[in-house]
Design a protein around this motif. Sequence first.
Motif, PDB file in Angstrom:
ATOM      1  N   GLU B  15       0.366  -1.299   0.207  1.00  0.00           N
ATOM      2  CA  GLU B  15      -0.152  -0.200  -0.321  1.00  0.00           C
ATOM      3  C   GLU B  15       0.880   1.175   0.010  1.00  0.00           C
ATOM      4  OE1 GLU B  15      -2.928   0.151   3.134  1.00  0.00           O
ATOM      5  OE2 GLU B  15      -3.630   2.576   2.654  1.00  0.00           O
ATOM      6  N   GLY B  16       0.274   2.676  -0.868  1.00  0.00           N
ATOM      7  CA  GLY B  16       1.272   3.442  -0.892  1.00  0.00           C
ATOM      8  C   GLY B  16       2.187   3.480  -2.420  1.00  0.00           C
ATOM      9  N   GLU B  79       0.734   6.080  -5.453  1.00  0.00           N
ATOM     10  CA  GLU B  79       0.084   5.819  -3.480  1.00  0.00           C
ATOM     11  C   GLU B  79      -1.000   5.066  -4.041  1.00  0.00           C
ATOM     12  OE1 GLU B  79       0.216  10.334  -3.856  1.00  0.00           O
ATOM     13  OE2 GLU B  79      -0.545  10.304  -3.071  1.00  0.00           O
ATOM     14  N   THR B  80      -1.045   3.748  -4.205  1.00  0.00           N
ATOM     15  CA  THR B  80      -2.362   2.800  -4.042  1.00  0.00           C
ATOM     16  C   THR B  80      -2.630   2.589  -2.714  1.00  0.00           C
ATOM     17  OG1 THR B  80      -0.342   0.843  -3.928  1.00  0.00           O
ATOM     18  CG2 THR B  80      -0.719   1.303  -5.977  1.00  0.00           C
ATOM     19  N   GLN B  81      -3.932   1.964  -2.887  1.00  0.00           N
ATOM     20  CA  GLN B  81      -4.794   1.850  -1.862  1.00  0.00           C
ATOM     21  C   GLN B  81      -5.175   0.759  -1.693  1.00  0.00           C
ATOM     22  OE1 GLN B  81      -7.576   5.840  -1.856  1.00  0.00           O
ATOM     23  NE2 GLN B  81      -5.714   7.057  -1.954  1.00  0.00           N
ATOM     24  N   GLU B  83      -8.532   0.314  -1.849  1.00  0.00           N
ATOM     25  CA  GLU B  83     -10.158  -0.090  -3.264  1.00  0.00           C
ATOM     26  C   GLU B  83      -8.676  -0.795  -4.581  1.00  0.00           C
ATOM     27  OE1 GLU B  83      -9.219   2.260  -0.624  1.00  0.00           O
ATOM     28  OE2 GLU B  83      -9.559   4.258  -1.489  1.00  0.00           O
ATOM     29  N   ASP B  84      -7.574   0.257  -4.548  1.00  0.00           N
ATOM     30  CA  ASP B  84      -6.870  -0.404  -5.874  1.00  0.00           C
ATOM     31  C   ASP B  84      -7.473  -2.348  -6.022  1.00  0.00           C
ATOM     32  OD1 ASP B  84      -4.849   2.344  -5.558  1.00  0.00           O
ATOM     33  OD2 ASP B  84      -6.848   1.956  -6.036  1.00  0.00           O
TER      34      ASP B  84
END
Lengths: 116, 114
Positions: B15-16, B79-81, B83-84
């Motif tokens: 994440e991120g 900036e992956t989260q 919900e991706d």
Amino acid sequence: GAGVSQSPSNKVTEKGKDVELRCDPISGHTALYWYRQRLGQGLEFLIYFQGNSAPDKSGLPSDRFSAERTGESVSTLTIQRTQQEDSAVYLCASSFRAGGTGGELFFGEGSRLTVL
Amino acid sequence: GENVEQHPSTLSVQEGDSAVIKCTYSDSASNYFPWYKQELGKGPQLIIDIRSNVGEKKDQRIAVTLNKTAKHFSLHITETQPEDSAVYFCAASIGGGGADGLTFGKGTHLIIQP
């Protein structure tokens, strides 16, 4: 407004039975597609309808598969004498214009078919 | 007809971090390249698209780049989260509808690790 609606959401059938899957596209969308998605796989094109033109059936895997669409409304996909390899999610999509020209495809949630 | 190859089939990122998914196509006449995101139990949904007259397009954390000479295009998510997390499909089109209207890649399962 309402999106693309497909029914049934789940269908379990016995080998050799016929099944019919239904798709209600978004009102006003002239283009309608059916795709097959096997578990963990990509989108396999089946058939395409555009307005009142003759459908593009080039993706239908065998003569057991057929589809109809009345004008710009509901479409049905029929699979006769189902086989186990027909088990998949069948996705319907509609668009205001052909997907390849930049028309966004709006997909339904699919009909999951399981052939025992 | 068109052939679209998509890599990797599975991508796991923290994440991120950023995620990049790559696709190649075979037909130099292809001129429209959309990306669809499919969440579990849902139908695919268009997230971004690009036409052959531009090299890059951005929409917040998502960007797509196109190299016509090499016939490849890529999806970049920064900036992956959580919900991706989903399956992402690229597609290419030479225009029109039907079998040649849109050719999809086989998909990339993106997993965002917390």
